[in-house]
Design a protein around this motif. Structure first.
Motif, PDB file in Angstrom:
ATOM      1  N   GLN A  46     107.815  98.570  34.454  1.00 13.76           N
ATOM      2  CA  GLN A  46     107.028  98.612  35.683  1.00 13.76           C
ATOM      3  C   GLN A  46     107.052 100.016  36.288  1.00 13.76           C
ATOM      4  O   GLN A  46     106.029 100.497  36.799  1.00 13.76           O
ATOM      5  N   LEU A  47     108.199 100.682  36.205  1.00  8.37           N
ATOM      6  CA  LEU A  47     108.275 102.058  36.682  1.00  8.37           C
ATOM      7  C   LEU A  47     107.360 102.959  35.861  1.00  8.37           C
ATOM      8  O   LEU A  47     106.709 103.850  36.397  1.00  8.37           O
ATOM      9  N   ARG A  48     107.336 102.731  34.564  1.00  7.33           N
ATOM     10  CA  ARG A  48     106.476 103.527  33.679  1.00  7.33           C
ATOM     11  C   ARG A  48     105.011 103.346  34.059  1.00  7.33           C
ATOM     12  O   ARG A  48     104.265 104.319  34.181  1.00  7.33           O
ATOM     13  N   GLN A  49     104.579 102.124  34.240  1.00 13.23           N
ATOM     14  CA  GLN A  49     103.188 101.860  34.587  1.00 13.23           C
ATOM     15  C   GLN A  49     102.847 102.465  35.954  1.00 13.23           C
ATOM     16  O   GLN A  49     101.768 103.043  36.139  1.00 13.23           O
ATOM     17  N   PHE A  50     103.765 102.347  36.905  1.00 13.04           N
ATOM     18  CA  PHE A  50     103.544 102.918  38.230  1.00 13.04           C
ATOM     19  C   PHE A  50     103.410 104.438  38.120  1.00 13.04           C
ATOM     20  O   PHE A  50     102.524 105.045  38.739  1.00 13.04           O
ATOM     21  N   THR A  51     104.282 105.042  37.338  1.00  8.79           N
ATOM     22  CA  THR A  51     104.276 106.502  37.185  1.00  8.79           C
ATOM     23  C   THR A  51     102.981 106.982  36.557  1.00  8.79           C
ATOM     24  O   THR A  51     102.378 107.961  37.010  1.00  8.79           O
TER      25      THR A  51
END
Length: 208
Positions: A46-51
Motif C-alpha cells: 500500500q505504501l508502494r502504491q501511494f508513493t
C-alpha cells in the motif's frame, strides 16, 4: 507484521523506516494523509502504491523543469530525482516517459553539449570528460567525439589564443606569455600538439 520503526524529518521531507529495514520518503502532506506514527502496522504494498501515485507527477514536473532550462542527460535526471528522495521505481517511470515522448535522448544531448562547448573554445578532451561525468555511455561518447576533426580543434585553439592576446595587454617576457596561454589551452582540454601548432600559426600571422 511490518511496523513503523521511526519517522524522522530531514529538511523538508520525512523518512519513514519500517521494521523490514526499508525506507520511504514523504512530504509533510503525504505523511499527514497516511497518518503514520512509530509502531503503526503498515502494508508495504500500500505504501508502494501511494508513493507511485503521489511522487510520479511531482517527479515528472521536476524533470520537465530541468529540461526546460537546458538539455540534460538521462543520468543527470536520475541523480536529481535520487537527491530529492524519489522512489527508484518512480524515477524509472519518469525516465521512461521522457524517453518515450522524445524529451530525453542522450545522443542528442551529447551532440548539443559538444557544439556548445566547442563554440566556447574548449578542447575535445574536456568535452569528453564532461560527457562522462554527465553519465553519457562510452559508446555514445566515442561516436560523438569522432565527429571532431583536428582542424576544428586547431581553429578553436587559434581563436582562443587570439582572444587571449587581445585581452592581455600587460608586458611580460614573450616566453612567459606563450607558456601561460599554452597552459590555459591544456586546462581547457586541448592536447599539447594542437596547442603548440595553434600558437605557431598565430605567431606566423597565418591563423586566418
Amino acid at each position: 507484521m511490518v511496523t513503523v520503526d521511526s519517522v524522522s524529518r530531514i529538511r523538508s521531507k520525512f523518512r519513514v523506516t519500517l521494521s523490514d529495514d526499508s525506507s520511504w520518503w514523504f512530504t509533510a502532506g503525504d505523511l499527514k494523509e497516511l497518518g503514520l506514527t512509530e509502531g503503526d502496522p503498515v502494508d508495504p504494498e500500500q505504501l508502494r502504491q501511494f508513493t507511485l501515485l503521489h511522487q510520479y507527477p511531482r517527479g515528472l514536473n521536476l524533470a520537465v523543469a530541468m529540461l526546460a532550462r537546458r538539455a540534460c542527460s538521462r543520468e543527470e535526471i536520475r541523480k536529481k530525482l535520487d537527491a530529492n528522495h524519489y522512489h527508484e521505481e518512480v524515477t524509472d517511470l519518469v525516465l521512461y516517459k521522457l524517453e518515450k515522448e522524445g524529451f530525453l535522448d542522450d545522443r542528442a544531448f551529447a551532440e548539443q553539449w559538444l557544439r556548445y562547448r566547442l563554440s566556447g573554445r574548449y578542447g575535445s578532451r574536456r568535452v569528453e570528460q564532461e560527457l562522462r561525468f554527465k553519465g553519457v555511455s562510452p559508446e555514445i561518447r566515442s561516436e560523438i567525439m569522432e565527429s571532431v576533426s583536428e582542424e576544428d580543434q586547431l581553429s578553436q585553439a587559434v581563436l582562443f589564443i587570439q582572444a587571449r592576446l587581445r585581452r592581455d595587454s600587460r608586458e611580460e617576457d614573450p616566453r612567459k606569455t606563450r607558456d601561460r596561454i599554452l597552459r590555459a589551452l591544456l586546462r581547457r582540454g586541448f592536447d599539447w600538439d594542437t596547442a603548440r601548432t595553434a600558437w605557431s600559426r598565430c605567431q606566423r600571422g597565418d591563423a586566418d
